[in-house]
Motif scaffolding. Structure first.
Motif, PDB file in Angstrom:
ATOM      1  N   LEU A 168      78.844  14.255  59.119  1.00 29.72           N
ATOM      2  CA  LEU A 168      79.900  13.313  58.742  1.00 29.72           C
ATOM      3  C   LEU A 168      81.239  13.644  59.407  1.00 29.72           C
ATOM      4  N   GLY A 169      81.229  14.647  60.277  1.00 32.44           N
ATOM      5  CA  GLY A 169      82.436  15.000  61.014  1.00 32.44           C
ATOM      6  C   GLY A 169      83.217  16.148  60.420  1.00 32.44           C
ATOM      7  N   GLY A 170      82.670  16.803  59.402  1.00 33.32           N
ATOM      8  CA  GLY A 170      83.380  17.911  58.776  1.00 33.32           C
ATOM      9  C   GLY A 170      83.574  19.085  59.720  1.00 33.32           C
ATOM     10  N   VAL A 171      84.746  19.698  59.656  1.00 31.87           N
ATOM     11  CA  VAL A 171      85.016  20.877  60.487  1.00 31.87           C
ATOM     12  C   VAL A 171      85.428  22.082  59.647  1.00 31.87           C
ATOM     13  N   GLY A 172      85.844  21.850  58.398  1.00 30.63           N
ATOM     14  CA  GLY A 172      86.305  22.972  57.595  1.00 30.63           C
ATOM     15  C   GLY A 172      86.533  22.563  56.154  1.00 30.63           C
ATOM     16  N   ASP A 173      86.949  23.544  55.350  1.00 28.77           N
ATOM     17  CA  ASP A 173      87.244  23.254  53.951  1.00 28.77           C
ATOM     18  C   ASP A 173      88.343  24.169  53.435  1.00 28.77           C
ATOM     19  N   ILE A 174      89.038  23.679  52.431  1.00 25.17           N
ATOM     20  CA  ILE A 174      89.950  24.476  51.624  1.00 25.17           C
ATOM     21  C   ILE A 174      89.591  24.199  50.175  1.00 25.17           C
ATOM     22  N   CYS A 175      89.364  25.242  49.404  1.00 30.67           N
ATOM     23  CA  CYS A 175      88.941  25.089  48.002  1.00 30.67           C
ATOM     24  C   CYS A 175      87.688  24.219  47.900  1.00 30.67           C
ATOM     25  N   ALA A 176      86.802  24.348  48.878  1.00 29.61           N
ATOM     26  CA  ALA A 176      85.524  23.623  48.938  1.00 29.61           C
ATOM     27  C   ALA A 176      85.682  22.133  49.188  1.00 29.61           C
ATOM     28  N   ARG A 177      86.908  21.666  49.433  1.00 28.92           N
ATOM     29  CA  ARG A 177      87.142  20.264  49.785  1.00 28.92           C
ATOM     30  C   ARG A 177      87.073  20.150  51.307  1.00 28.92           C
ATOM     31  N   HIS A 178      86.060  19.462  51.808  1.00 28.17           N
ATOM     32  CA  HIS A 178      85.836  19.411  53.251  1.00 28.17           C
ATOM     33  C   HIS A 178      86.638  18.297  53.918  1.00 28.17           C
ATOM     34  N   PHE A 179      87.001  18.545  55.164  1.00 23.02           N
ATOM     35  CA  PHE A 179      87.801  17.591  55.937  1.00 23.02           C
ATOM     36  C   PHE A 179      87.341  17.594  57.387  1.00 23.02           C
ATOM     37  N   ASP A 180      87.742  16.522  58.106  1.00 28.61           N
ATOM     38  CA  ASP A 180      87.362  16.414  59.516  1.00 28.61           C
ATOM     39  C   ASP A 180      88.466  16.950  60.406  1.00 28.61           C
ATOM     40  N   ALA A 181      88.346  16.721  61.700  1.00 28.93           N
ATOM     41  CA  ALA A 181      89.286  17.292  62.670  1.00 28.93           C
ATOM     42  C   ALA A 181      90.699  16.755  62.509  1.00 28.93           C
ATOM     43  N   GLN A 182      90.848  15.602  61.853  1.00 29.00           N
ATOM     44  CA  GLN A 182      92.170  15.038  61.599  1.00 29.00           C
ATOM     45  C   GLN A 182      92.677  15.382  60.198  1.00 29.00           C
ATOM     46  N   GLY A 183      91.900  16.151  59.461  1.00 31.41           N
ATOM     47  CA  GLY A 183      92.303  16.533  58.112  1.00 31.41           C
ATOM     48  C   GLY A 183      91.910  15.538  57.045  1.00 31.41           C
ATOM     49  N   ARG A 184      91.102  14.544  57.404  1.00 29.49           N
ATOM     50  CA  ARG A 184      90.694  13.526  56.437  1.00 29.49           C
ATOM     51  C   ARG A 184      89.496  14.023  55.631  1.00 29.49           C
ATOM     52  N   PRO A 185      89.506  13.804  54.310  1.00 27.99           N
ATOM     53  CA  PRO A 185      88.375  14.236  53.473  1.00 27.99           C
ATOM     54  C   PRO A 185      87.067  13.608  53.932  1.00 27.99           C
ATOM     55  N   VAL A 186      85.983  14.377  53.844  1.00 32.21           N
ATOM     56  CA  VAL A 186      84.664  13.875  54.208  1.00 32.21           C
ATOM     57  C   VAL A 186      83.681  14.194  53.074  1.00 32.21           C
ATOM     58  N   ALA A 187      82.483  13.682  53.178  1.00 32.13           N
ATOM     59  CA  ALA A 187      81.388  13.937  52.236  1.00 32.13           C
ATOM     60  C   ALA A 187      81.790  13.650  50.800  1.00 32.13           C
ATOM     61  N   PRO A 188      82.153  12.394  50.478  1.00 29.53           N
ATOM     62  CA  PRO A 188      82.623  12.074  49.128  1.00 29.53           C
ATOM     63  C   PRO A 188      81.610  12.349  48.029  1.00 29.53           C
ATOM     64  N   GLU A 189      80.307  12.210  48.325  1.00 27.92           N
ATOM     65  CA  GLU A 189      79.293  12.459  47.299  1.00 27.92           C
ATOM     66  C   GLU A 189      79.272  13.923  46.888  1.00 27.92           C
ATOM     67  N   ILE A 190      79.407  14.816  47.864  1.00 31.22           N
ATOM     68  CA  ILE A 190      79.467  16.248  47.551  1.00 31.22           C
ATOM     69  C   ILE A 190      80.802  16.575  46.899  1.00 31.22           C
ATOM     70  N   ASP A 191      81.861  15.972  47.397  1.00 26.86           N
ATOM     71  CA  ASP A 191      83.201  16.216  46.870  1.00 26.86           C
ATOM     72  C   ASP A 191      83.286  15.870  45.375  1.00 26.86           C
ATOM     73  N   ALA A 192      82.540  14.841  44.960  1.00 24.13           N
ATOM     74  CA  ALA A 192      82.583  14.409  43.560  1.00 24.13           C
ATOM     75  C   ALA A 192      81.938  15.419  42.626  1.00 24.13           C
ATOM     76  N   ARG A 193      81.205  16.383  43.173  1.00 28.28           N
ATOM     77  CA  ARG A 193      80.549  17.402  42.353  1.00 28.28           C
ATOM     78  C   ARG A 193      81.337  18.697  42.281  1.00 28.28           C
ATOM     79  N   ILE A 194      82.511  18.707  42.890  1.00 30.26           N
ATOM     80  CA  ILE A 194      83.316  19.926  42.991  1.00 30.26           C
ATOM     81  C   ILE A 194      84.363  19.986  41.889  1.00 30.26           C
ATOM     82  N   ILE A 195      84.551  21.170  41.341  1.00 30.08           N
ATOM     83  CA  ILE A 195      85.585  21.392  40.329  1.00 30.08           C
ATOM     84  C   ILE A 195      86.637  22.299  40.949  1.00 30.08           C
TER      85      ILE A 195
END
Length: 317
Positions: A236-263
């Motif tokens: 989905l274009g993810g390159v990294g994460d902070i606090c398990a919230r993943h983002f792409d090369a422009q810093g945009r959040p990715v993988a919303p389905e996984i993100d919705a399971r994160i606390i």
């Protein structure tokens, strides 16, 4: 007898290390031979009665610091010189440099929030507070039941708090759950709501920056992400994460389905904290660091020179 010997060792060590007496002078004062004094000094070190700390000067690349700050509009940057071929030595320098930054930024802070991971663990270990700063230490993200302190948020919070005022707040929740409904149910619990609200009011936050690389991912190592989920985030274009919230090369959040399971704190809420210190080293983290900077999630970056150069190259500088 043991206490008497310890007292003798401490006395000899004080005369030698604090009073600058020679071993011969101590021998004459104590009534022992110089060779005995030498052996007793070694015993004092071996038994921990004497601890020797060597403070290596940590050289920084000021030109790269200026470039990073100017290009990404940061409050500050700290770029230590990379130790070629020695990641642990480079990490040590990054950790100690970040620890010095904390001494600067915690002076007027009331709430200090942290994530977890290898780099944050190294910083907590290296941090030597100059004062007992009047701050409450809180978690930015859920934890994991693990014997590895690098991926155990509560352990890091408690250890850090004990070196400060002893006040801390846990986020009593796992980082990632199986279903979004479970995450929503947990986030609605009062103690979790309160902990996240306190974290969002932090004056200073310290975060690691995760890369989508199996060799360095704490989330993968902790078993919080499966290899299939890991591959999905990359696709989905993810390159990294902070606090398990993943983002792409422009810093945009990715993988919303996984993100919705994160606390954990959201990236948007994290960015609103007045001072977010992001620390990461190793060229493998360059894409993730660039994404975090483009997303505006960091105010201060601590890294090494090879990584900083790679980030700037990727940014087209």
């Amino acid at each position: 007898m043991i206490e008497e010997r310890d007292e003798l060792l401490a006395r000899i060590a004080t005369l030698y290390y604090h009073n600058d007496l020679s071993q011969q002078e101590i021998a004459q004062r104590i009534g022992l031979s110089r060779s005995n004094i030498s052996r007793l000094l070694k015993e004092a070190r071996d038994r921990g009665i004497v601890e020797i700390h060597i403070h290596h000067p940590i050289k920084r690349d000021l030109a790269l610091e200026q470039q990073i700050c100017e290009h990404f509009g940061l409050q500050a940057a700290r770029v230590v010189n990379t130790v070629a071929g020695d990641f642990q030595a480079t990490l040590w320098k990054v950790a100690h440099t970040a620890g010095e930054l904390l001494n600067e930024y915690l002076r007027n802070a009331k709430i200090f929030a942290i994530s977890w991971g290898t780099t944050v663990h190294a910083i907590v270990e290296a941090f030597n507070p100059r004062h007992r700063y009047d701050v409450e230490v809180v978690q930015l993200m859920g934890g994991v039941l693990s014997s590895d302190p690098a991926i155990d948020g509560p352990t890091l919070v408690q250890r850090l708090a004990h070196s400060l005022t002893g006040r801390y707040r846990y986020l009593h929740a796992p980082l990632i759950v199986d279903r979004a409904e479970v995450a929503q149910a947990l986030i609605s619990q009062r103690n979790i709501v309160e902990s996240l609200e306190v974290a969002e009011r932090a004056d200073v936050a310290l975060v690691g920056i995760g890369a989508l690389d199996a060799t360095v991912s704490s989330l993968l190592r902790a078993g919080y992400l499966s290899e299939a989920e890991f591959a999905t985030i990359i696709s989905l274009g993810g390159v990294g994460d902070i606090c398990a919230r993943h983002f792409d090369a422009q810093g945009r959040p990715v993988a919303p389905e996984i993100d919705a399971r994160i606390i954990a704190i959201s990236l948007e809420r994290l960015a609103a904290i007045p001072t977010v210190i992001g620390a990461a080293c190793g060229i493998v983290k360059a894409k993730a660091i660039l994404g975090a900077l483009r997303g505006g999630y960091l105010d201060i970056l601590v890294t090494d020179s090879a990584t900083a150069a790679a980030v700037l190259e990727l940014a087209g500088c």
